[in-house]
Scaffold this motif. Structure first.
Motif, PDB file in Angstrom:
ATOM      1  N   TRP A  66     -37.838 -46.639  48.660  1.00 60.14           N
ATOM      2  CA  TRP A  66     -37.479 -46.480  47.236  1.00 60.14           C
ATOM      3  C   TRP A  66     -38.405 -45.283  46.701  1.00 60.14           C
ATOM      4  O   TRP A  66     -38.204 -44.429  45.981  1.00 60.14           O
ATOM      5  CB  TRP A  66     -37.720 -47.608  46.401  1.00 60.14           C
ATOM      6  N   GLN A  69     -37.529 -41.972  47.898  1.00 57.05           N
ATOM      7  CA  GLN A  69     -36.265 -41.423  47.019  1.00 57.05           C
ATOM      8  C   GLN A  69     -36.791 -41.318  45.701  1.00 57.05           C
ATOM      9  O   GLN A  69     -36.406 -40.049  45.019  1.00 57.05           O
ATOM     10  CB  GLN A  69     -35.286 -42.485  47.014  1.00 57.05           C
ATOM     11  N   ASN A  70     -37.636 -42.044  44.903  1.00 57.21           N
ATOM     12  CA  ASN A  70     -38.005 -41.762  43.467  1.00 57.21           C
ATOM     13  C   ASN A  70     -38.878 -40.347  43.511  1.00 57.21           C
ATOM     14  O   ASN A  70     -38.830 -39.635  42.712  1.00 57.21           O
ATOM     15  CB  ASN A  70     -38.913 -42.813  42.953  1.00 57.21           C
ATOM     16  N   ARG A  72     -38.490 -37.607  45.439  1.00 60.75           N
ATOM     17  CA  ARG A  72     -37.483 -36.746  45.500  1.00 60.75           C
ATOM     18  C   ARG A  72     -36.821 -36.534  44.245  1.00 60.75           C
ATOM     19  O   ARG A  72     -36.688 -35.357  43.877  1.00 60.75           O
ATOM     20  CB  ARG A  72     -36.603 -37.140  46.965  1.00 60.75           C
ATOM     21  N   ILE A  73     -36.472 -37.606  43.660  1.00 54.92           N
ATOM     22  CA  ILE A  73     -35.584 -37.422  42.418  1.00 54.92           C
ATOM     23  C   ILE A  73     -36.560 -36.607  41.548  1.00 54.92           C
ATOM     24  O   ILE A  73     -36.267 -35.986  40.593  1.00 54.92           O
ATOM     25  CB  ILE A  73     -35.178 -38.549  41.836  1.00 54.92           C
ATOM     26  N   GLU A  76     -36.757 -32.905  42.031  1.00 58.94           N
ATOM     27  CA  GLU A  76     -35.723 -32.290  41.604  1.00 58.94           C
ATOM     28  C   GLU A  76     -35.669 -32.227  40.346  1.00 58.94           C
ATOM     29  O   GLU A  76     -35.175 -31.034  39.897  1.00 58.94           O
ATOM     30  CB  GLU A  76     -34.464 -32.971  42.181  1.00 58.94           C
ATOM     31  N   THR A  77     -36.028 -33.113  39.700  1.00 62.41           N
ATOM     32  CA  THR A  77     -35.833 -33.260  38.132  1.00 62.41           C
ATOM     33  C   THR A  77     -36.709 -32.167  37.601  1.00 62.41           C
ATOM     34  O   THR A  77     -36.567 -31.439  36.460  1.00 62.41           O
ATOM     35  CB  THR A  77     -36.307 -34.581  37.428  1.00 62.41           C
TER      36      THR A  77
END
Length: 134
Positions: A66, A69-70, A72-73, A76-77
């Protein structure tokens, strides 16, 4: 677990009666039952400890997944926001982050362009009954 059949159980009972004797057999069975119960408790305690360790390891894996993934997000944001802000004026970027933007004058309908009334309805005036004239 041990796969003991009826004939094998009968042989064990006969051997127990011959070796232990019918007088001491109930005491021997109680003692054996206590040992079995103690072994089961120890086994269940050990199994619960192993299951707890497995759950903790799985939780650590999930938290790590998690977190990755957080991150990475978030990357990207941030990249998308930077790309979007690069082509915008400061006012447009500020409007994008404003939770309550004010509408543009062209977005507000006027009475001439829209026959539907915009805004709250005016309070209705009570109708006064006409008094009869004497």
């Amino acid at each position: 677990m041990f796969d003991i059949g009826a004939s094998e159980l009968l042989v064990l009972v006969i051997v127990a009666i011959v070796v232990i004797g019918p007088k001491d057999l109930p005491l021997a069975l109680r003692t054996a039952g206590r040992w079995v119960a103690k072994m089961r408790r120890v086994s269940n305690h050990f199994k619960a400890g192993i299951e707890t360790m497995i759950r903790e390891a799985e939780m650590e894996e999930m938290e790590k997944k998690w977190k990755e993934q957080n991150e990475r997000i978030m990357r990207e944001t941030e990249a998308q926001e930077a790309a979007a802000a690069a082509g915008q004026t400061p006012d447009a970027a500020a409007d994008q982050n404003d939770p309550f933007p004010t509408p543009l004058p062209s977005d507000v309908p006027t009475a001439a362009s829209d026959p539907v009334m915009v805004g709250p309805m005016p309070p209705e005036q009570p109708v006064k009954p006409e008094a009869s004239q004497p």
